[in-house]
Write an enzyme that holds these catalytic residues in place. Structure first.
Site, PDB file in Angstrom:
ATOM      1  N   GLY A  68      33.787  41.954  61.605  1.00  9.00           N
ATOM      2  CA  GLY A  68      33.900  40.619  60.795  1.00  9.00           C
ATOM      3  C   GLY A  68      33.096  39.653  61.598  1.00  9.00           C
ATOM      4  O   GLY A  68      32.975  38.513  61.232  1.00  9.00           O
ATOM      5  N   ARG A  69      32.097  40.092  62.703  1.00 11.32           N
ATOM      6  CA  ARG A  69      31.162  39.303  63.276  1.00 11.32           C
ATOM      7  C   ARG A  69      31.980  38.307  64.309  1.00 11.32           C
ATOM      8  O   ARG A  69      31.278  37.388  64.608  1.00 11.32           O
ATOM      9  CB  ARG A  69      30.148  38.804  62.284  1.00 11.32           C
ATOM     10  CG  ARG A  69      29.450  39.677  61.789  1.00 11.32           C
ATOM     11  CD  ARG A  69      28.184  40.310  62.596  1.00 11.32           C
ATOM     12  NE  ARG A  69      27.451  41.203  62.028  1.00 11.32           N
ATOM     13  CZ  ARG A  69      27.617  42.545  61.862  1.00 11.32           C
ATOM     14  NH1 ARG A  69      28.753  43.292  62.285  1.00 11.32           N
ATOM     15  NH2 ARG A  69      26.443  43.203  61.405  1.00 11.32           N
ATOM     16  N   LEU A  70      33.291  38.369  64.495  1.00  8.47           N
ATOM     17  CA  LEU A  70      33.895  37.485  65.304  1.00  8.47           C
ATOM     18  C   LEU A  70      33.812  37.917  66.716  1.00  8.47           C
ATOM     19  O   LEU A  70      34.889  38.326  67.314  1.00  8.47           O
ATOM     20  CB  LEU A  70      35.255  37.190  64.826  1.00  8.47           C
ATOM     21  CG  LEU A  70      35.322  36.046  63.543  1.00  8.47           C
ATOM     22  CD1 LEU A  70      36.879  36.037  63.062  1.00  8.47           C
ATOM     23  CD2 LEU A  70      34.853  34.662  64.106  1.00  8.47           C
TER      24      LEU A  70
END
Ligand SMILES: Cc1cc2nc3c(=O)[nH]c(=O)nc-3n(C[C@H](O)[C@H](O)[C@H](O)COP(=O)(O)O)c2cc1C
Length: 208
Positions: A185-187
């Site tokens: 999730g691009r975290l």
């Protein structure tokens, strides 16, 4: 070519502060060994950025040949574009990208030239064709392909192979590392090691 739909999910590893070594070089070595294990191509290739006298950033790939006394060593032609840049501004940025490990390492540091003895010693360990190329090539200067091939052939035939005076190594002494680990999730995880004025490596996380 549709670039906007090109997406990779990152879920391979994570990066938790509690498991990290206090010295960035120890983490670099762990990640480098993992990059080899994960079969990343040319894991010792990194992008070296310099800034020229007219303040233009310039990047290219070079090969890490050694880590000595906590400094990153590569070899090149001192009269090349990068050599000229480093003459006026010794600040560099290094970038390792290990796509199969979903990892990136950014390193900032200052270069110094290695000794002539070191250059001669390393030059002697290279394959003959690499030695001939280093002698034949005035790196970054305008050249004709035929002239280059002719010069290499002449040198090869003459058999007088010596390390060129303007060829040698640089050692980068790092003062900043960023370890980037792709996350779902691009975290993503980003951990910084920054050398403080007391020569202590402070460690902190920054936002992805
Ligand atoms: C995989 C790879 C490895 C390279 N390794 C080196 C190297 O170790 N030293 C070097 O001078 N150039 C190396 N090069 C060539 C450089 O990227 C660059 O073309 C050259 O050094 C001239 O750069 P400059 O004109 O900015 O000085 C390599 C290129 C690639 C793609």
């Amino acid at each position: 070519m549709n670039l906007s739909d090109w997406r990779t999910e990152y879920d391979k590893y994570n990066l938790h502060e509690e498991n990290l070594p206090s010295l960035p070089l120890d983490l670099f070595r762990l990640w480098f060994d993992k990059a080899v294990e994960d079969l990343n191509p040319e894991p010792n290739a990194f992008i070296l950025s310099t800034v020229s006298a007219d303040l233009q950033p310039k990047s290219r790939v070079v090969l890490l040949k050694e880590i000595e006394a906590a400094k990153f060593v590569f070899y090149t032609n001192y009269s090349s574009q990068k050599g000229q840049d480093l003459q006026t501004n010794p600040k560099t940025s290094m970038l390792f990208f290990f796509p199969f490990s979903q990892r990136q390492i950014r390193i900032e540091g200052k270069v110094s030239k290695l000794s002539r003895e070191k250059a001669v010693e390393y030059f002697a360990s290279r394959p003959v064709e690499s030695q001939v190329s280093a002698m034949a090539s005035s790196q970054s200067r305008i050249v004709k392909r035929e002239a280059l091939i002719e010069k290499a052939a002449e040198l090869r035939n003459a058999g007088n192979i010596v390390c060129p005076e303007d060829w040698g190594g640089y050692a980068i002494e790092p003062h900043y590392f960023e370890f980037w680990q792709g996350q779902p999730g691009r975290l993503h995880d980003r951990i910084i090691y920054n050398l403080d004025p007391h020569s202590h490596w402070e460690q902190y996380r920054i936002a992805p």
